[in-house]
Design an enzyme around this catalytic site. Structure first.
Site, mmCIF file in Angstrom:
data_model
loop_
_atom_site.group_PDB
_atom_site.id
_atom_site.type_symbol
_atom_site.label_atom_id
_atom_site.label_comp_id
_atom_site.label_asym_id
_atom_site.label_seq_id
_atom_site.Cartn_x
_atom_site.Cartn_y
_atom_site.Cartn_z
ATOM 1 N N HIS A 1 48.684 88.940 52.767
ATOM 2 C CA HIS A 1 50.139 89.028 52.645
ATOM 3 C C HIS A 1 50.552 88.887 51.178
ATOM 4 O O HIS A 1 51.410 89.619 50.680
ATOM 5 C CB HIS A 1 50.813 87.920 53.464
ATOM 6 N N HIS B 1 47.080 80.192 55.324
ATOM 7 C CA HIS B 1 46.257 80.251 54.117
ATOM 8 C C HIS B 1 46.328 78.951 53.336
ATOM 9 O O HIS B 1 47.314 78.220 53.409
ATOM 10 C CB HIS B 1 46.712 81.396 53.207
#
Length: 253
Positions: A144, A200
């Site tokens: 992302h 993440h």
């Protein structure tokens, strides 16, 4: 025309490789018992969905390029911008997938992907769904983050070039600075959201952001001059030298 065909073929080949790598099983990195706490964060939905990511990193830059070329009636600029933006995004996808597969870093929520019932096996082997587990081993770098900065990073440079933000004619005008900074701030928000939804680690986001921005920088400057140039609003193919040829050695008509 032949050069455009070659450019398209290069992008198709790179895209095929990137898509193939996306399906490759990542390296199964061994997790020590004393580091399990790093991966025990709860599983949550993405704050920024994949659809939203594509809209911001792909649709928005394309819309701005089309709008600018329509208003200024610069068809060649639109083509060069598409070539530059697409190259940066595809390079980013390829490099991101290569690193994800090779590194195989577990996500912050990997524990619950590996042990859905919360019970750890004696040999530390996973009991969850294989597809979910493999996806959970693709934390580094953040896709992302890299995509957001690849697309929106390019848009920031494209906007700065068109507005001459960093050349002499654009100095001392705040709006010319704010305009290209807006896409970067948007990319930053998308990147930071990946730590908030526990998809993440912060290192994944930092490296993913730098990777995406680097791809955007390289691809942009492969087709456009530096942002401090007086001709920063023109692609190389439209910059005519004193001998009547373009900067690429093409004779101007």
């Amino acid at each position: 025309m032949n050069s455009v065909v070659t450019e398209v073929v290069v992008r198709l080949v790179l895209s095929f490789i990137a898509l193939y790598l996306d399906k490759v099983r990542p390296f199964a990195r061994k997790i020590q018992p004393d580091e399990l706490w790093l991966y025990k964060n709860p599983r949550t939905d993405s704050y920024v969905t994949t659809t939203t990511l594509w809209i911001f990193s792909l649709v928005v830059p394309v819309a701005v390029i089309l709008s600018w070329s329509f208003v200024k009636r610069m068809r060649s600029d639109a083509l060069q911008a598409f070539l530059a933006c697409s190259l940066g995004c595809i390079l980013n996808a390829l490099l991101t997938n290569i690193i994800k597969v090779v590194v195989g870093r577990p996500r912050p929520d990997f524990f619950w992907r590996c042990y859905p019932n919360g019970i750890i096996t004696t040999d530390l082997s996973c009991t969850g769904d294989n597809a979910i587990i493999e996806e959970g081993r693709k934390s580094f770098p953040s896709g992302h983050s890299s995509w957001a900065f690849a697309g929106l990073g390019f848009l920031a440079m494209y906007t700065a070039g068109k507005l001459h933000t960093f050349s002499r004619s654009g100095k001392a005008q705040a709006w010319r600075l704010i305009a290209p900074l807006t896409p970067l701030v948007s990319a930053l928000v998308i990147a930071l959201s990946r730590t908030c939804d526990y998809h993440h680690h912060w290192q994944d986001v930092l490296c993913g952001s730098l990777l995406g921005l680097s791809c955007a920088y390289i691809s942009y400057h492969h087709y456009y001059p530096k942002l401090s140039s007086p001709l920063s609003d023109k692609p190389y193919v439209d910059i005519v030298t004193q001998d009547g040829s373009s900067s690429l050695g093409i004779k101007a008509v």
